[in-house]
Design a protein around this motif. Sequence first.
Motif: not given
Length: 484
Positions: A410-425
Amino acid sequence: MVIITRRRLLALTALASATSATACSRSSSSGDGGAGEGSSNVLWWDHFDPLEKALTGLFDDFAADGGAEVERTVYNPNDMGQALQLAQTSDQLPDVFTNLFSVPSAALVADGTVGPVTLDDEAQQAVAEVLFEGIHVFDGQVHSVPIFSHQQHSSLAWMNREMVQAAGHDPDAGALSWDGFRSLCADLVSAGTTSPWITNLAFPDRMGEHLVDLAQAAGQALAHGGGSAGVTDPATGEYVFHADAFVDSLEFLKSLISDGYMLPASTSLDAREARVRWASGDAAIFFDGPWNAGVVAGEFADFLPVLAVSNVPSPDGKGVTARGPAEGQFWRNAASTHVDAVGGLFSLLTRPEFSAALAANMDQPPTDLDAVSSADVADAYAAAIGIFRKNCFLAPSPVARNAAVGTVIAQMDDVRPNLGEIAQGYLGGDLDDARSALKTYSHAVTAEREKAIDAVTADGTEVSLDDWVFEDYHLGDDYDATKY
Protein backbone atom coordinates in the motif's frame (compact mmCIF):
# COMPACT_ATOMS: atom_id res chain seq x y z
CA MET A 1 -8.76 5.94 6.39
CA VAL A 2 -7.48 6.26 2.83
CA ILE A 3 -6.29 9.88 2.58
CA ILE A 4 -6.99 12.00 -0.49
CA THR A 5 -5.78 15.50 -1.20
CA ARG A 6 -8.01 18.59 -1.31
CA ARG A 7 -7.45 18.84 -5.08
CA ARG A 8 -8.48 15.22 -5.42
CA LEU A 9 -11.56 15.80 -3.31
CA LEU A 10 -12.66 18.68 -5.50
CA ALA A 11 -12.25 16.51 -8.57
CA LEU A 12 -14.27 13.76 -6.94
CA THR A 13 -17.00 16.16 -5.96
CA ALA A 14 -17.26 17.25 -9.57
CA LEU A 15 -17.48 13.64 -10.57
CA ALA A 16 -20.20 12.79 -8.10
CA SER A 17 -23.18 13.81 -10.17
CA ALA A 18 -21.91 11.97 -13.24
CA THR A 19 -21.14 8.87 -11.22
CA SER A 20 -24.51 8.73 -9.56
CA ALA A 21 -26.13 9.16 -12.93
CA THR A 22 -24.37 6.17 -14.41
CA ALA A 23 -24.80 3.87 -11.43
CA CYS A 24 -27.85 1.67 -11.39
CA SER A 25 -29.68 0.14 -8.49
CA ARG A 26 -32.18 -2.65 -8.35
CA SER A 27 -34.05 -0.75 -5.64
CA SER A 28 -36.16 2.33 -6.16
CA SER A 29 -35.29 3.57 -2.69
CA SER A 30 -32.95 6.52 -2.44
CA GLY A 31 -30.47 4.86 -0.11
CA ASP A 32 -29.13 8.18 1.16
CA GLY A 33 -27.14 7.89 4.36
CA GLY A 34 -24.07 5.66 4.45
CA ALA A 35 -23.68 2.40 6.35
CA GLY A 36 -27.42 1.89 6.40
CA GLU A 37 -27.89 4.91 8.66
CA GLY A 38 -31.59 5.68 8.96
CA SER A 39 -32.47 2.74 6.73
CA SER A 40 -33.58 -0.78 7.52
CA ASN A 41 -32.03 -1.91 4.25
CA VAL A 42 -28.49 -3.08 3.63
CA LEU A 43 -26.68 -0.83 1.14
CA TRP A 44 -24.46 -2.84 -1.21
CA TRP A 45 -22.11 -1.43 -3.86
CA ASP A 46 -20.17 -3.55 -6.33
CA HIS A 47 -18.88 -3.53 -9.91
CA PHE A 48 -19.91 -7.05 -10.96
CA ASP A 49 -22.60 -6.28 -13.48
CA PRO A 50 -22.64 -9.90 -14.81
CA LEU A 51 -23.53 -11.15 -11.32
CA GLU A 52 -26.92 -9.44 -11.33
CA LYS A 53 -28.92 -12.64 -11.49
CA ALA A 54 -26.84 -14.54 -8.93
CA LEU A 55 -26.77 -11.71 -6.38
CA THR A 56 -30.41 -10.78 -6.85
CA GLY A 57 -31.40 -14.37 -6.18
CA LEU A 58 -29.26 -14.41 -3.03
CA PHE A 59 -30.76 -11.15 -1.77
CA ASP A 60 -34.29 -12.38 -2.45
CA ASP A 61 -33.63 -15.63 -0.59
CA PHE A 62 -32.22 -13.69 2.36
CA ALA A 63 -35.23 -11.37 2.54
CA ALA A 64 -37.68 -14.25 2.12
CA ASP A 65 -36.09 -15.92 5.12
CA GLY A 66 -36.71 -12.88 7.27
CA GLY A 67 -33.51 -10.96 6.55
CA ALA A 68 -33.18 -7.32 5.59
CA GLU A 69 -33.82 -6.01 2.10
CA VAL A 70 -30.68 -5.19 0.13
CA GLU A 71 -30.29 -2.12 -2.05
CA ARG A 72 -27.64 -2.94 -4.61
CA THR A 73 -25.86 -0.35 -6.73
CA VAL A 74 -23.67 -1.46 -9.62
CA TYR A 75 -20.88 0.84 -10.75
CA ASN A 76 -18.69 0.94 -13.81
CA PRO A 77 -15.29 -0.23 -12.49
CA ASN A 78 -13.70 2.97 -13.78
CA ASP A 79 -16.03 5.04 -11.59
CA MET A 80 -16.39 2.99 -8.46
CA GLY A 81 -13.00 3.74 -6.89
CA GLN A 82 -13.69 7.45 -7.09
CA ALA A 83 -17.22 6.99 -5.75
CA LEU A 84 -15.87 5.04 -2.77
CA GLN A 85 -13.31 7.71 -1.94
CA LEU A 86 -15.92 10.42 -2.16
CA ALA A 87 -18.32 8.42 0.02
CA GLN A 88 -15.63 7.83 2.59
CA THR A 89 -14.79 11.49 2.97
CA SER A 90 -18.45 12.20 3.79
CA ASP A 91 -19.10 9.11 5.93
CA GLN A 92 -21.40 7.75 3.25
CA LEU A 93 -19.82 4.37 2.59
CA PRO A 94 -22.42 1.63 2.06
CA ASP A 95 -22.68 -1.35 4.37
CA VAL A 96 -20.95 -3.62 1.84
CA PHE A 97 -18.65 -2.74 -1.04
CA THR A 98 -16.02 -4.21 -3.34
CA ASN A 99 -12.50 -2.91 -2.77
CA LEU A 100 -11.70 -0.60 -5.67
CA PHE A 101 -9.86 1.85 -3.42
CA SER A 102 -6.62 0.91 -5.27
CA VAL A 103 -5.03 -0.23 -2.00
CA PRO A 104 -4.63 -3.78 -0.69
CA SER A 105 -7.53 -4.98 1.41
CA ALA A 106 -5.14 -5.49 4.34
CA ALA A 107 -4.61 -1.74 4.40
CA LEU A 108 -8.37 -1.18 4.71
CA VAL A 109 -8.41 -3.55 7.66
CA ALA A 110 -5.42 -1.87 9.26
CA ASP A 111 -6.94 1.62 9.07
CA GLY A 112 -10.35 0.45 10.31
CA THR A 113 -12.30 1.05 7.10
CA VAL A 114 -13.61 -2.52 6.98
CA GLY A 115 -14.62 -4.80 9.82
CA PRO A 116 -15.10 -8.50 10.60
CA VAL A 117 -18.17 -10.60 9.84
CA THR A 118 -19.65 -13.56 11.66
CA LEU A 119 -20.34 -16.56 9.46
CA ASP A 120 -22.79 -19.26 10.43
CA ASP A 121 -21.54 -22.77 11.18
CA GLU A 122 -22.28 -24.11 7.68
CA ALA A 123 -20.35 -21.27 6.07
CA GLN A 124 -17.37 -21.65 8.41
CA GLN A 125 -17.13 -25.31 7.47
CA ALA A 126 -17.49 -24.58 3.75
CA VAL A 127 -14.64 -22.06 3.59
CA ALA A 128 -12.26 -23.52 6.15
CA GLU A 129 -9.68 -24.52 3.54
CA VAL A 130 -9.80 -21.39 1.38
CA LEU A 131 -9.40 -18.68 4.02
CA PHE A 132 -5.91 -17.27 4.69
CA GLU A 133 -4.73 -15.07 7.53
CA GLY A 134 -3.73 -11.70 6.06
CA ILE A 135 -6.04 -12.08 3.06
CA HIS A 136 -9.46 -13.00 4.46
CA VAL A 137 -8.78 -13.38 8.18
CA PHE A 138 -7.17 -10.74 10.38
CA ASP A 139 -6.31 -11.34 14.02
CA GLY A 140 -8.38 -14.49 13.81
CA GLN A 141 -11.53 -12.75 12.60
CA VAL A 142 -13.06 -13.41 9.17
CA HIS A 143 -13.45 -10.22 7.15
CA SER A 144 -14.30 -11.56 3.70
CA VAL A 145 -14.88 -14.78 1.77
CA PRO A 146 -13.77 -15.60 -1.79
CA ILE A 147 -16.51 -16.33 -4.31
CA PHE A 148 -14.17 -16.99 -7.25
CA SER A 149 -11.57 -19.70 -7.72
CA HIS A 150 -7.83 -19.06 -7.89
CA GLN A 151 -7.82 -21.68 -10.67
CA GLN A 152 -8.10 -19.31 -13.63
CA HIS A 153 -6.13 -16.88 -15.77
CA SER A 154 -6.77 -14.16 -18.34
CA SER A 155 -5.09 -15.69 -21.40
CA LEU A 156 -7.11 -18.59 -22.75
CA ALA A 157 -6.88 -18.90 -26.53
CA TRP A 158 -10.49 -18.47 -27.67
CA MET A 159 -11.00 -19.63 -31.25
CA ASN A 160 -13.51 -19.40 -34.05
CA ARG A 161 -14.07 -23.11 -34.53
CA GLU A 162 -15.13 -22.81 -38.18
CA MET A 163 -12.07 -20.79 -39.18
CA VAL A 164 -9.68 -23.17 -37.42
CA GLN A 165 -11.30 -26.21 -39.02
CA ALA A 166 -11.14 -24.54 -42.44
CA ALA A 167 -7.38 -24.19 -41.88
CA GLY A 168 -7.12 -27.95 -41.38
CA HIS A 169 -6.68 -27.89 -37.59
CA ASP A 170 -8.67 -29.44 -34.75
CA PRO A 171 -9.91 -26.64 -32.45
CA ASP A 172 -10.30 -29.18 -29.65
CA ALA A 173 -6.76 -30.54 -29.91
CA GLY A 174 -5.65 -28.83 -26.70
CA ALA A 175 -2.98 -26.31 -25.85
CA LEU A 176 -0.55 -25.29 -28.56
CA SER A 177 3.18 -24.81 -28.41
CA TRP A 178 4.50 -21.45 -29.58
CA ASP A 179 5.62 -23.06 -32.84
CA GLY A 180 2.27 -24.82 -33.16
CA PHE A 181 0.45 -21.52 -32.64
CA ARG A 182 2.51 -19.85 -35.36
CA SER A 183 1.85 -22.84 -37.65
CA LEU A 184 -1.90 -22.49 -37.04
CA CYS A 185 -1.69 -18.79 -37.88
CA ALA A 186 0.15 -19.56 -41.13
CA ASP A 187 -2.46 -22.11 -42.13
CA LEU A 188 -5.29 -19.70 -41.27
CA VAL A 189 -3.75 -17.18 -43.66
CA SER A 190 -3.44 -19.86 -46.35
CA ALA A 191 -7.12 -20.70 -45.80
CA GLY A 192 -8.16 -17.10 -46.34
CA THR A 193 -8.17 -15.57 -42.83
CA THR A 194 -6.27 -12.35 -43.37
CA SER A 195 -5.55 -11.69 -39.67
CA PRO A 196 -5.49 -14.88 -37.56
CA TRP A 197 -5.01 -13.17 -34.16
CA ILE A 198 -6.51 -10.10 -32.54
CA THR A 199 -5.48 -8.59 -29.21
CA ASN A 200 -6.10 -5.57 -26.97
CA LEU A 201 -2.92 -3.52 -27.10
CA ALA A 202 -4.82 -0.42 -25.93
CA PHE A 203 -5.58 -2.15 -22.61
CA PRO A 204 -2.19 -2.20 -20.85
CA ASP A 205 -3.46 -3.77 -17.61
CA ARG A 206 -4.73 -6.79 -19.53
CA MET A 207 -1.49 -6.95 -21.52
CA GLY A 208 0.34 -7.13 -18.19
CA GLU A 209 -1.87 -10.06 -17.15
CA HIS A 210 -1.22 -11.80 -20.47
CA LEU A 211 2.53 -11.40 -20.00
CA VAL A 212 2.46 -12.85 -16.46
CA ASP A 213 0.37 -15.81 -17.70
CA LEU A 214 2.67 -16.43 -20.67
CA ALA A 215 5.82 -16.15 -18.53
CA GLN A 216 4.50 -18.72 -16.05
CA ALA A 217 3.48 -21.04 -18.89
CA ALA A 218 7.06 -20.61 -20.13
CA GLY A 219 8.33 -21.92 -16.79
CA GLN A 220 8.79 -18.85 -14.59
CA ALA A 221 7.64 -19.67 -11.04
CA LEU A 222 6.13 -16.64 -9.31
CA ALA A 223 4.89 -15.69 -5.87
CA HIS A 224 1.80 -13.48 -6.06
CA GLY A 225 1.57 -10.38 -3.90
CA GLY A 226 -1.35 -8.84 -5.77
CA GLY A 227 -1.74 -7.71 -9.38
CA SER A 228 0.72 -7.98 -12.24
CA ALA A 229 3.17 -5.68 -10.43
CA GLY A 230 3.14 -7.85 -7.33
CA VAL A 231 4.72 -11.01 -8.73
CA THR A 232 8.18 -12.02 -7.57
CA ASP A 233 10.67 -14.85 -7.92
CA PRO A 234 9.84 -17.23 -5.04
CA ALA A 235 13.46 -18.44 -4.86
CA THR A 236 14.87 -14.99 -4.11
CA GLY A 237 11.95 -12.66 -3.44
CA GLU A 238 13.19 -10.37 -6.21
CA TYR A 239 11.25 -8.78 -9.05
CA VAL A 240 12.31 -10.56 -12.25
CA PHE A 241 10.30 -8.97 -15.04
CA HIS A 242 13.49 -8.99 -17.15
CA ALA A 243 13.94 -12.78 -16.78
CA ASP A 244 14.10 -14.93 -19.91
CA ALA A 245 10.51 -16.21 -19.55
CA PHE A 246 9.09 -12.66 -19.66
CA VAL A 247 11.35 -11.54 -22.50
CA ASP A 248 10.79 -14.72 -24.51
CA SER A 249 7.03 -14.35 -24.08
CA LEU A 250 7.16 -10.83 -25.43
CA GLU A 251 9.27 -12.03 -28.35
CA PHE A 252 6.67 -14.73 -29.07
CA LEU A 253 3.95 -12.09 -29.30
CA LYS A 254 6.25 -9.83 -31.32
CA SER A 255 6.84 -12.65 -33.80
CA LEU A 256 3.10 -12.87 -34.44
CA ILE A 257 3.13 -9.19 -35.35
CA SER A 258 6.30 -9.41 -37.43
CA ASP A 259 4.82 -12.28 -39.42
CA GLY A 260 1.67 -10.28 -40.11
CA TYR A 261 -0.67 -12.47 -38.05
CA MET A 262 -2.11 -9.71 -35.82
CA LEU A 263 -5.08 -7.62 -36.93
CA PRO A 264 -3.43 -4.19 -37.36
CA ALA A 265 -6.30 -2.41 -35.57
CA SER A 266 -5.30 -4.24 -32.38
CA THR A 267 -3.01 -1.36 -31.49
CA SER A 268 -6.04 0.82 -30.73
CA LEU A 269 -8.43 -1.77 -29.28
CA ASP A 270 -9.33 -2.49 -25.67
CA ALA A 271 -10.70 -5.89 -24.67
CA ARG A 272 -14.34 -5.11 -25.39
CA GLU A 273 -13.57 -3.64 -28.81
CA ALA A 274 -11.26 -6.50 -29.71
CA ARG A 275 -13.91 -9.03 -28.70
CA VAL A 276 -16.47 -7.35 -30.95
CA ARG A 277 -14.09 -7.46 -33.93
CA TRP A 278 -13.21 -11.11 -33.18
CA ALA A 279 -16.85 -12.19 -32.83
CA SER A 280 -17.57 -10.37 -36.09
CA GLY A 281 -15.11 -12.61 -37.91
CA ASP A 282 -12.21 -10.17 -38.31
CA ALA A 283 -9.83 -12.67 -36.69
CA ALA A 284 -9.82 -16.31 -35.59
CA ILE A 285 -8.11 -16.21 -32.18
CA PHE A 286 -8.48 -13.90 -29.16
CA PHE A 287 -6.75 -14.20 -25.77
CA ASP A 288 -9.16 -13.59 -22.90
CA GLY A 289 -10.35 -14.92 -19.54
CA PRO A 290 -13.20 -17.37 -18.87
CA TRP A 291 -15.73 -14.53 -18.77
CA ASN A 292 -15.43 -14.34 -22.56
CA ALA A 293 -17.97 -17.16 -22.86
CA GLY A 294 -20.48 -15.29 -20.71
CA VAL A 295 -20.04 -12.06 -22.66
CA VAL A 296 -20.42 -13.87 -25.97
CA ALA A 297 -23.59 -15.57 -24.69
CA GLY A 298 -25.02 -12.22 -23.69
CA GLU A 299 -23.96 -10.07 -26.64
CA PHE A 300 -23.21 -12.43 -29.55
CA ALA A 301 -25.44 -15.43 -28.94
CA ASP A 302 -25.28 -16.59 -32.55
CA PHE A 303 -21.50 -16.89 -32.20
CA LEU A 304 -21.65 -19.08 -29.08
CA PRO A 305 -21.88 -22.47 -30.91
CA VAL A 306 -18.75 -21.55 -32.87
CA LEU A 307 -16.61 -21.05 -29.75
CA ALA A 308 -13.62 -23.27 -29.06
CA VAL A 309 -10.92 -22.76 -26.45
CA SER A 310 -7.46 -23.99 -25.50
CA ASN A 311 -4.96 -23.12 -22.80
CA VAL A 312 -2.48 -20.27 -23.09
CA PRO A 313 0.25 -21.20 -25.63
CA SER A 314 3.63 -22.13 -24.16
CA PRO A 315 7.04 -23.16 -25.52
CA ASP A 316 6.15 -26.87 -25.43
CA GLY A 317 2.36 -26.67 -25.18
CA LYS A 318 2.44 -28.10 -21.66
CA GLY A 319 2.78 -24.92 -19.61
CA VAL A 320 0.94 -24.38 -16.35
CA THR A 321 0.09 -21.25 -14.39
CA ALA A 322 -0.68 -20.32 -10.80
CA ARG A 323 -2.29 -17.56 -8.80
CA GLY A 324 -2.21 -16.71 -5.13
CA PRO A 325 -5.20 -17.32 -2.86
CA ALA A 326 -8.35 -15.77 -4.33
CA GLU A 327 -9.21 -12.63 -2.42
CA GLY A 328 -12.62 -11.86 -0.99
CA GLN A 329 -14.71 -9.69 -3.27
CA PHE A 330 -17.02 -8.05 -0.71
CA TRP A 331 -16.13 -6.18 2.48
CA ARG A 332 -18.20 -4.84 5.37
CA ASN A 333 -17.97 -1.18 6.21
CA ALA A 334 -16.67 -1.15 9.81
CA ALA A 335 -19.23 1.55 10.63
CA SER A 336 -22.17 -0.47 9.31
CA THR A 337 -25.10 -0.90 11.68
CA HIS A 338 -26.16 -4.08 9.86
CA VAL A 339 -23.47 -6.36 11.24
CA ASP A 340 -25.68 -9.43 11.69
CA ALA A 341 -27.36 -9.02 8.30
CA VAL A 342 -24.02 -8.70 6.50
CA GLY A 343 -22.77 -11.82 8.28
CA GLY A 344 -25.86 -13.65 7.09
CA LEU A 345 -25.41 -12.45 3.53
CA PHE A 346 -21.72 -13.40 3.49
CA SER A 347 -22.68 -16.84 4.79
CA LEU A 348 -25.00 -17.30 1.82
CA LEU A 349 -22.10 -16.45 -0.53
CA THR A 350 -20.47 -19.73 0.53
CA ARG A 351 -23.49 -21.96 -0.24
CA PRO A 352 -23.46 -24.45 -3.18
CA GLU A 353 -26.56 -22.73 -4.55
CA PHE A 354 -24.65 -19.47 -5.01
CA SER A 355 -21.72 -21.28 -6.67
CA ALA A 356 -24.19 -22.87 -9.09
CA ALA A 357 -25.69 -19.45 -9.85
CA LEU A 358 -22.19 -18.04 -10.45
CA ALA A 359 -21.33 -20.92 -12.77
CA ALA A 360 -24.45 -20.25 -14.84
CA ASN A 361 -23.15 -16.71 -15.47
CA MET A 362 -20.06 -18.13 -17.26
CA ASP A 363 -17.91 -15.42 -15.71
CA GLN A 364 -14.97 -16.05 -13.38
CA PRO A 365 -15.31 -19.62 -12.10
CA PRO A 366 -16.81 -20.13 -8.63
CA THR A 367 -14.70 -21.32 -5.71
CA ASP A 368 -16.33 -24.71 -6.09
CA LEU A 369 -15.42 -25.72 -9.65
CA ASP A 370 -17.65 -28.79 -9.35
CA ALA A 371 -20.64 -26.43 -9.53
CA VAL A 372 -19.89 -25.88 -13.22
CA SER A 373 -20.46 -29.54 -14.11
CA SER A 374 -24.10 -29.36 -13.05
CA ALA A 375 -24.81 -25.86 -14.39
CA ASP A 376 -26.37 -25.00 -17.73
CA VAL A 377 -23.26 -23.61 -19.46
CA ALA A 378 -21.87 -23.59 -22.99
CA ASP A 379 -19.56 -26.45 -23.98
CA ALA A 380 -16.68 -24.01 -24.50
CA TYR A 381 -17.06 -22.60 -20.97
CA ALA A 382 -17.09 -26.12 -19.52
CA ALA A 383 -13.93 -26.82 -21.55
CA ALA A 384 -12.29 -23.67 -20.15
CA ILE A 385 -13.01 -24.78 -16.58
CA GLY A 386 -11.59 -28.19 -17.42
CA ILE A 387 -8.40 -26.47 -18.59
CA PHE A 388 -8.16 -24.51 -15.34
CA ARG A 389 -8.81 -27.57 -13.21
CA LYS A 390 -5.89 -29.39 -14.85
CA ASN A 391 -3.39 -26.58 -15.41
CA CYS A 392 -3.91 -23.83 -12.79
CA PHE A 393 -2.38 -24.09 -9.32
CA LEU A 394 -2.17 -22.22 -6.03
CA ALA A 395 0.88 -19.97 -5.78
CA PRO A 396 2.42 -18.68 -2.54
CA SER A 397 1.51 -15.23 -1.33
CA PRO A 398 3.80 -13.02 0.78
CA VAL A 399 0.67 -11.28 2.11
CA ALA A 400 -0.61 -14.61 3.43
CA ARG A 401 2.71 -15.14 5.21
CA ASN A 402 2.83 -11.68 6.79
CA ALA A 403 -0.12 -9.26 6.64
CA ALA A 404 2.36 -6.38 6.98
CA VAL A 405 3.39 -7.10 3.38
CA GLY A 406 0.01 -5.66 2.41
CA THR A 407 0.91 -2.47 4.25
CA VAL A 408 4.22 -2.34 2.37
CA ILE A 409 2.44 -2.75 -0.96
CA ALA A 410 0.00 0.00 0.00
CA GLN A 411 2.96 2.32 0.64
CA MET A 412 4.54 1.70 -2.78
CA ASP A 413 4.03 4.31 -5.47
CA ASP A 414 3.12 3.20 -8.98
CA VAL A 415 6.06 2.82 -11.34
CA ARG A 416 5.50 3.95 -14.92
CA PRO A 417 5.73 2.62 -17.48
CA ASN A 418 4.44 -0.53 -15.80
CA LEU A 419 4.54 -4.10 -17.09
CA GLY A 420 1.51 -3.76 -19.34
CA GLU A 421 2.67 -0.41 -20.71
CA ILE A 422 6.07 -1.86 -21.55
CA ALA A 423 4.39 -4.73 -23.39
CA GLN A 424 2.19 -2.22 -25.17
CA GLY A 425 5.18 -0.09 -26.13
CA TYR A 426 7.31 -2.96 -27.37
CA LEU A 427 4.57 -4.68 -29.35
CA GLY A 428 3.35 -1.35 -30.71
CA GLY A 429 6.81 -0.41 -31.95
CA ASP A 430 7.55 2.42 -29.51
CA LEU A 431 10.22 0.49 -27.57
CA ASP A 432 13.21 -1.24 -29.17
CA ASP A 433 14.81 -3.07 -26.24
CA ALA A 434 12.26 -5.04 -24.21
CA ARG A 435 14.74 -6.60 -21.79
CA SER A 436 16.31 -3.26 -20.94
CA ALA A 437 12.92 -1.68 -20.29
CA LEU A 438 11.81 -4.64 -18.17
CA LYS A 439 15.07 -4.56 -16.19
CA THR A 440 14.61 -0.89 -15.48
CA TYR A 441 11.09 -1.65 -14.30
CA SER A 442 12.27 -4.49 -12.04
CA HIS A 443 14.86 -2.21 -10.42
CA ALA A 444 12.40 0.66 -9.98
CA VAL A 445 9.80 -1.57 -8.29
CA THR A 446 12.52 -3.02 -6.08
CA ALA A 447 13.54 0.49 -5.00
CA GLU A 448 9.90 1.32 -4.23
CA ARG A 449 9.58 -1.79 -2.08
CA GLU A 450 12.79 -1.04 -0.18
CA LYS A 451 11.54 2.48 0.53
CA ALA A 452 8.16 1.15 1.65
CA ILE A 453 9.72 -1.48 3.92
CA ASP A 454 11.82 1.23 5.58
CA ALA A 455 8.70 3.34 6.14
CA VAL A 456 6.66 0.46 7.54
CA THR A 457 9.37 -0.89 9.83
CA ALA A 458 10.11 2.58 11.22
CA ASP A 459 7.21 2.17 13.65
CA GLY A 460 8.35 -1.26 14.78
CA THR A 461 6.32 -3.38 12.35
CA GLU A 462 8.21 -6.54 11.42
CA VAL A 463 8.45 -7.17 7.68
CA SER A 464 11.42 -7.88 5.43
CA LEU A 465 12.46 -9.23 2.03
CA ASP A 466 12.43 -12.71 3.58
CA ASP A 467 8.63 -12.56 3.57
CA TRP A 468 8.76 -12.74 -0.25
CA VAL A 469 10.98 -15.87 -0.33
CA PHE A 470 9.43 -19.34 -0.80
CA GLU A 471 12.36 -21.61 -1.59
CA ASP A 472 10.24 -24.77 -1.21
CA TYR A 473 7.73 -23.75 -3.90
CA HIS A 474 7.69 -25.34 -7.35
CA LEU A 475 5.43 -24.20 -10.19
CA GLY A 476 2.85 -26.93 -10.69
CA ASP A 477 2.37 -27.60 -6.96
CA ASP A 478 -0.32 -26.10 -4.73
CA TYR A 479 1.04 -23.91 -1.93
CA ASP A 480 -1.81 -24.36 0.54
CA ALA A 481 -2.29 -22.87 4.01
CA THR A 482 -0.38 -25.70 5.70
CA LYS A 483 2.86 -24.57 4.03
CA TYR A 484 3.06 -21.13 5.64
